[in-house]
Design an enzyme around this catalytic site. Structure first.
Site, PDB file in Angstrom:
ATOM      1  N   CYS A   1      13.610  10.169   7.202  1.00 16.29           N
ATOM      2  CA  CYS A   1      13.435   9.701   8.575  1.00 16.29           C
ATOM      3  C   CYS A   1      14.722   9.874   9.363  1.00 16.29           C
ATOM      4  O   CYS A   1      14.705  10.214  10.539  1.00 16.29           O
ATOM      5  CB  CYS A   1      13.003   8.240   8.575  1.00 16.29           C
ATOM      6  SG  CYS A   1      14.061   7.191   7.586  1.00 16.29           S
TER       7      CYS A   1
ATOM      8  N   LYS B   1       0.891  -1.174   0.000  1.00 15.08           N
ATOM      9  CA  LYS B   1       0.000   0.000   0.000  1.00 15.08           C
ATOM     10  C   LYS B   1       0.923   1.216   0.000  1.00 15.08           C
ATOM     11  O   LYS B   1       1.431   1.635   1.040  1.00 15.08           O
ATOM     12  CB  LYS B   1      -0.876   0.000   1.253  1.00 15.08           C
ATOM     13  CG  LYS B   1      -2.193   0.726   1.098  1.00 15.08           C
ATOM     14  CD  LYS B   1      -2.110   2.168   0.638  1.00 15.08           C
ATOM     15  CE  LYS B   1      -1.950   3.152   1.774  1.00 15.08           C
ATOM     16  NZ  LYS B   1      -1.731   4.546   1.315  1.00 15.08           N
TER      17      LYS B   1
ATOM     18  N   GLU C   1       8.993   1.052  11.113  1.00 14.67           N
ATOM     19  CA  GLU C   1      10.064   1.986  10.736  1.00 14.67           C
ATOM     20  C   GLU C   1       9.475   3.384  10.814  1.00 14.67           C
ATOM     21  O   GLU C   1       8.760   3.809   9.914  1.00 14.67           O
ATOM     22  CB  GLU C   1      10.549   1.686   9.309  1.00 14.67           C
ATOM     23  CG  GLU C   1      11.252   0.352   9.152  1.00 14.67           C
ATOM     24  CD  GLU C   1      12.690   0.383   9.666  1.00 14.67           C
ATOM     25  OE1 GLU C   1      13.121   1.403  10.238  1.00 14.67           O
ATOM     26  OE2 GLU C   1      13.385  -0.628   9.483  1.00 14.67           O
TER      27      GLU C   1
ATOM     28  N   GLU D   1       9.849  15.837  15.303  1.00 18.92           N
ATOM     29  CA  GLU D   1      10.331  15.649  13.926  1.00 18.92           C
ATOM     30  C   GLU D   1       9.664  16.724  13.058  1.00 18.92           C
ATOM     31  O   GLU D   1       8.442  16.780  12.968  1.00 18.92           O
ATOM     32  CB  GLU D   1       9.933  14.256  13.442  1.00 18.92           C
ATOM     33  CG  GLU D   1      10.475  13.951  12.067  1.00 18.92           C
ATOM     34  CD  GLU D   1      10.070  12.562  11.582  1.00 18.92           C
ATOM     35  OE1 GLU D   1       8.885  12.209  11.695  1.00 18.92           O
ATOM     36  OE2 GLU D   1      10.961  11.842  11.099  1.00 18.92           O
TER      37      GLU D   1
END
Ligand code: NAD
Length: 497
Positions: A294, A186, A260, A393
């Site tokens: 990331c 997906k 992750e 983040e």
């Protein structure tokens, strides 16, 4: 099968092409369409099939049947050579794939090219090392000879982030297929074309239909359906917030997951560091992919004795960066969306506490920039470790600098967030480098480098809110297997003959 390429879709922007999901060898239109936008120009380049629970169920059933009847019975050597053929096909159309990847995500073309090269390497790497995937023998446990086999899980689901769509799809699909699983991908709604094209390439390379299925759609529809589907393993790459939802759903079904997630990774610069080497690498670690990585080096912890020099050097480099549309191969492309740009501006504005804005901090304007979602590379100095900008983040080209006085303080600040993905240490002192590497909360630590060239071969993944489980490297292949222990009674026994 006609290939799905944005280069072919672009000539008619007035009527963007419709890109279906791919289940087995069949195109699936879904329940409507989602706009796929080029963030450099703010223009729709394609419309993606809006799939939901029915299409996900169909893809999982197709993958299950292919797994049972075909793929799991193929010897590792055959699976491996098919995957290496996929790598060759990726390389043969590297430029088309790179243009497509850069158009959809806004990443500079050279980054798109690097991502295609990495995608090919994942298929080559896993297509090669799978031949070395042997079980173990545990001799003579009582009267038994014991064999520990490595088996595939069965059907694996993969929910993918938009920032490195080709790389993330390739790293987990290649490992999964190599191990003998069949997968359902997906992709993110912001960038799905690369995954669809990879599935087409796999078919063209001879991978049986049904091994590599792609279901496009929205996270809360197709993504949520895949998280709840009867799969045997689920790999999620994305935000902490959605990761929690997906892990909770999978947990209810007792489906094992790999998570992750995000990061707030520090570059830690000591006063004996080689700054000629460190500064350009630190800049690249935060501006690569517009900071939407990331493992971006979004925090800079610097020894107070060299603090001013380092900040001046980074500011000079930030001011020299050339912004522009992805296909012009600038130093810095746009952010993925207007909403993401707003979030970045908000965190710089309200999240910096008493931090001092050194450069940037604004929406970037100018020729070629006005229709896209550009934001200036931003340097904020003297950021308190407990401020939002030091902890959250940002996912933009924003670097938060915090000075430190000694080793213990550096470690304390470095470990002082909820994340733990990667960290880098800059020092000429080898003993200190080893010591601090042990102390840091991170899945990867770099000494006098950052990222290790992408490192297809290197296990990758986080601790704390950066997630759990590992992708990449041989470790990533093992994650797509489970063991089965077979004990065989082994005695010289006439009754058994
Ligand atoms: P996101 O969490 O918004 O989306 C990730 C994926 O989840 C997308 O495919 C999305 O459609 C899907 N999704 C959204 N809502 C869902 C739901 N309710 N149920 C199931 N699926 C759902 O993340 P993003 O904005 O695409 O990516 C950015 C994030 O990903 C950042 O936090 C970044 O650090 C992280 N990331 C991590 C890694 C890694 O390897 N650790 C790599 C790349 C990105």
């Amino acid at each position: 099968m006609r290939s799905t390429y944005v280069t072919e879709l672009l000539p008619s922007p007035a009527r963007p092409a419709e890109v279906s999901a791919l289940i087995g060898a069949d195109r699936m239109p879904g329940q409507g369409w989602i706009d796929d936008v080029d963030p450099s120009r703010g223009a729709v380049v394609a419309r993606l099939a809006r799939c939901g629970a029915a299409e996900v169920a169909g893809a999982v059933a197709t993958a299950r049947e292919t797994f049972q009847r075909r793929w799991r019975r193929r010897p590792a050597s055959e699976r491996g050579s098919l995957l290496r053929a996929v790598a060759e096909r990726i390389r043969a159309e590297a430029e088309e794939l790179a243009v497509q990847e850069s158009t959809e995500t806004g990443k500079p073309l050279r980054q798109g090219r690097a991502d295609v090269a990495a995608a090919a390497r994942y298929f080559e790497f896993y297509g090669s090392v799978v031949e070395a995937l042997h079980g173990e023998v545990v001799p003579q446990v009582g009267d038994n000879q014991v064999f520990v086999h490595r088996e595939p899980h069965g059907v694996t689901g993969h929910i993918v982030a938009w920032n490195y769509p080709l790389q993330i799809t390739a790293r987990s699909a290649a490992a999964s297929l190599a191990a003998g699983n069949c997968c359902v991908i997906k992709p993110a709604e912001e960038a799905s074309l690369g995954a669809v094209r990879l599935a087409e390439i796999a078919l063209e390379a001879g991978v049986p239909a049904g091994c590599f299925n792609v279901v496009t759609g929205l996270g809360e529809e197709a993504g949520a359906a895949l998280a709840a589907a009867p799969v045997d393993h689920l790999a999620f790459t994305g935000s902490v917030e959605v990761g929690r939802l997906v892990a909770a759903t999978a947990g209810r079904n007792l489906v094992p997951t790999t998570m992750e997630l995000g990061g707030k990774s520090p570059n830690i610069v000591f006063d004996d560091a080689d700054l000629e080497l460190a500064l350009p690498t630190i800049v690249n670690s935060i501006v690569q992919n517009g900071g939407q990585t990331c493992s971006a080096g979004s925090r800079l912890l610097v020894h107070r004795d060299i603090h001013r020099r380092v900040v001046d050097g980074i500011a000079e480099r930030f001011r020299a960066l050339r912004l522009g549309p992805a296909l012009e191969d600038p130093d810095l492309g746009p952010l993925i969306s207007a909403a993401q740009r707003e979030r970045v501006a908000g965190l710089v504005g309200d999240g910096a506490g008493d931090g001092r804005l050194v450069t940037g901090g604004r929406v970037a304007e100018g020729p070629g920039l006005d229709d896209g979602y550009f934001f200036e590379p931003t340097l904020v100095d003297d950021v308190a470790p407990d401020s939002l900008l030091a902890r959250e983040e940002v996912f933009g080209p924003v670097l938060a600098v915090t000075p430190f006085d000694d080793l213990d303080e550096a470690v304390r600040i470095a470990n002082g967030t909820d994340f733990g993905l990667v960290a880098a240490v800059w020092t000429r002192n080898v003993g200190r480098a080893h010591w601090i590497s042990r102390e840091l909360d991170a899945g990867q630590v770099f000494v006098n480098t950052y990222g290790a060239g992408g490192g297809v071969e290197l296990p990758f993944g986080g601790v704390k809110n950066s997630g759990f489980g590992r992708e990449k490297g041989f470790e990533g292949l093992l994650a797509y297997t489970r063991t089965k222990t077979v004990a065989v009674r082994s005695v010289a026994d006439d009754d058994m003959s």
